[in-house]
Design a protein around this motif. Structure first.
Motif, PDB file in Angstrom:
ATOM      1  N   THR A   1      13.198  59.893  41.453  1.00 33.12           N
ATOM      2  CA  THR A   1      13.025  60.075  42.701  1.00 33.12           C
ATOM      3  C   THR A   1      13.184  58.934  43.338  1.00 33.12           C
ATOM      4  O   THR A   1      12.972  57.905  43.182  1.00 33.12           O
ATOM      5  CB  THR A   1      11.529  60.850  43.083  1.00 33.12           C
ATOM      6  OG1 THR A   1      10.672  60.012  42.784  1.00 33.12           O
ATOM      7  CG2 THR A   1      11.453  62.053  42.357  1.00 33.12           C
ATOM      8  N   TRP A   2      13.378  59.337  44.766  1.00 32.39           N
ATOM      9  CA  TRP A   2      13.465  57.925  45.860  1.00 32.39           C
ATOM     10  C   TRP A   2      12.128  57.158  45.731  1.00 32.39           C
ATOM     11  O   TRP A   2      12.086  55.960  45.696  1.00 32.39           O
ATOM     12  CB  TRP A   2      13.892  58.409  47.216  1.00 32.39           C
ATOM     13  CG  TRP A   2      15.188  58.475  47.376  1.00 32.39           C
ATOM     14  CD1 TRP A   2      16.040  59.676  47.331  1.00 32.39           C
ATOM     15  CD2 TRP A   2      16.222  57.536  47.369  1.00 32.39           C
ATOM     16  NE1 TRP A   2      17.413  59.526  47.722  1.00 32.39           N
ATOM     17  CE2 TRP A   2      17.504  58.223  47.544  1.00 32.39           C
ATOM     18  CE3 TRP A   2      16.276  56.284  47.118  1.00 32.39           C
ATOM     19  CZ2 TRP A   2      18.541  57.268  47.566  1.00 32.39           C
ATOM     20  CZ3 TRP A   2      17.434  55.312  47.071  1.00 32.39           C
ATOM     21  CH2 TRP A   2      18.529  55.982  47.406  1.00 32.39           C
ATOM     22  N   ARG A   3      10.963  57.865  45.745  1.00 27.83           N
ATOM     23  CA  ARG A   3       9.573  57.278  45.671  1.00 27.83           C
ATOM     24  C   ARG A   3       9.428  56.525  44.393  1.00 27.83           C
ATOM     25  O   ARG A   3       9.068  55.220  44.508  1.00 27.83           O
ATOM     26  CB  ARG A   3       8.670  58.317  45.689  1.00 27.83           C
ATOM     27  CG  ARG A   3       7.067  57.769  45.669  1.00 27.83           C
ATOM     28  CD  ARG A   3       6.418  59.010  45.736  1.00 27.83           C
ATOM     29  NE  ARG A   3       4.834  58.460  45.614  1.00 27.83           N
ATOM     30  CZ  ARG A   3       4.140  58.116  44.534  1.00 27.83           C
ATOM     31  NH1 ARG A   3       4.774  58.366  43.364  1.00 27.83           N
ATOM     32  NH2 ARG A   3       2.701  57.668  44.674  1.00 27.83           N
ATOM     33  N   LYS A   4       9.838  56.922  43.251  1.00 22.01           N
ATOM     34  CA  LYS A   4       9.853  56.207  41.954  1.00 22.01           C
ATOM     35  C   LYS A   4      10.840  55.152  41.918  1.00 22.01           C
ATOM     36  O   LYS A   4      10.417  53.943  41.447  1.00 22.01           O
ATOM     37  CB  LYS A   4      10.027  57.184  40.861  1.00 22.01           C
ATOM     38  CG  LYS A   4       9.113  58.172  40.540  1.00 22.01           C
ATOM     39  CD  LYS A   4       9.348  58.934  39.433  1.00 22.01           C
ATOM     40  CE  LYS A   4       8.167  60.228  39.056  1.00 22.01           C
ATOM     41  NZ  LYS A   4       8.513  61.112  38.063  1.00 22.01           N
TER      42      LYS A   4
ATOM     43  N   ASP B   1       4.774  62.834  41.584  1.00 23.25           N
ATOM     44  CA  ASP B   1       4.646  62.468  42.848  1.00 23.25           C
ATOM     45  C   ASP B   1       3.717  63.421  43.630  1.00 23.25           C
ATOM     46  O   ASP B   1       3.068  64.452  43.519  1.00 23.25           O
ATOM     47  CB  ASP B   1       6.323  63.244  43.394  1.00 23.25           C
ATOM     48  CG  ASP B   1       7.046  62.393  42.716  1.00 23.25           C
ATOM     49  OD1 ASP B   1       7.238  61.323  42.791  1.00 23.25           O
ATOM     50  OD2 ASP B   1       8.474  62.733  42.538  1.00 23.25           O
TER      51      ASP B   1
ATOM     52  N   LEU C   1       9.349  52.405  43.962  1.00 23.48           N
ATOM     53  CA  LEU C   1       8.239  51.729  43.233  1.00 23.48           C
ATOM     54  C   LEU C   1       8.459  51.012  42.031  1.00 23.48           C
ATOM     55  O   LEU C   1       7.793  49.893  41.557  1.00 23.48           O
ATOM     56  CB  LEU C   1       7.058  52.785  43.004  1.00 23.48           C
ATOM     57  CG  LEU C   1       6.339  53.403  43.934  1.00 23.48           C
ATOM     58  CD1 LEU C   1       5.421  54.512  43.781  1.00 23.48           C
ATOM     59  CD2 LEU C   1       5.569  52.356  44.604  1.00 23.48           C
TER      60      LEU C   1
END
Length: 169
Positions: free
Chosen positions: A63-66, A123, A69
């Motif tokens: 994901t973009w979040r991962k 998430d 990060l």
């Protein structure tokens, strides 16, 4: 999948990542000073490492979040290897061709722990948007105003605002 299996897969991805890093580093070393070559090769290989770790090591959806990060997982690795490369080349006299391989070995355990934490962290669920509270403007009960469902029994029942009856929502 067990932690042991993840560690084995992480080591395999690490070997591929190290090869990618080192190949990029050697190519860039012809064009850039060794620290610049190290930084750029590190960023390129880290991007590949993210996808390999997502699909192969932890079997999780990237994901973009991962992705955003993931560099944090390599922060310790970056500090240790960059400091190690500098110490080995400038202070210990190692060849700038082999110093990154020696420096990278010290960062592996820390990188695994942090990587596993980021990649397997769920998430955040989507936040529920608060429904706007519309004020009832003289509507009778049962006509779709903002009555509390428990008290919407007909025209003679007392209307209640949603905010005044906490147990309903």
């Amino acid at each position: 999948m067990t932690v042991r299996a993840q560690l084995v897969r992480f080591a395999l991805v690490g070997a591929v990542n190290t090869g990618t890093y080192y190949g990029c580093y050697l190519l860039l070393l012809h064009l850039l000073p060794y620290i610049a070559a190290h930084v750029l090769a590190f960023v390129l290989s880290m991007t590949g490492s993210f996808f390999l770790n997502s699909y192969f090591t932890y079997r999780t959806r990237p994901t973009w979040r991962k992705f955003l990060l993931f560099p944090l997982t390599n922060a310790a690795n970056f500090v240790i290897t960059t400091g190690g490369v500098y110490l080995l080349v400038d202070l210990a006299g190692f060849s700038d061709r082999y110093a990154p391989l020696v420096a990278a070995a010290a960062a592996i355990p820390i990188t695994f722990v942090v990587s596993r934490t980021v990649m397997l962290r769920p998430d955040a669920p989507p936040r529920k948007r608060a429904e706007p509270v519309a004020r009832d403007s003289g509507r009778e009960a049962g006509t779709g105003g903002t009555q509390c469902p428990r008290h919407a029994r007909g025209p003679s029942s007392r209307r209640m605002d949603r905010t005044s009856h906490r147990g309903v929502l």
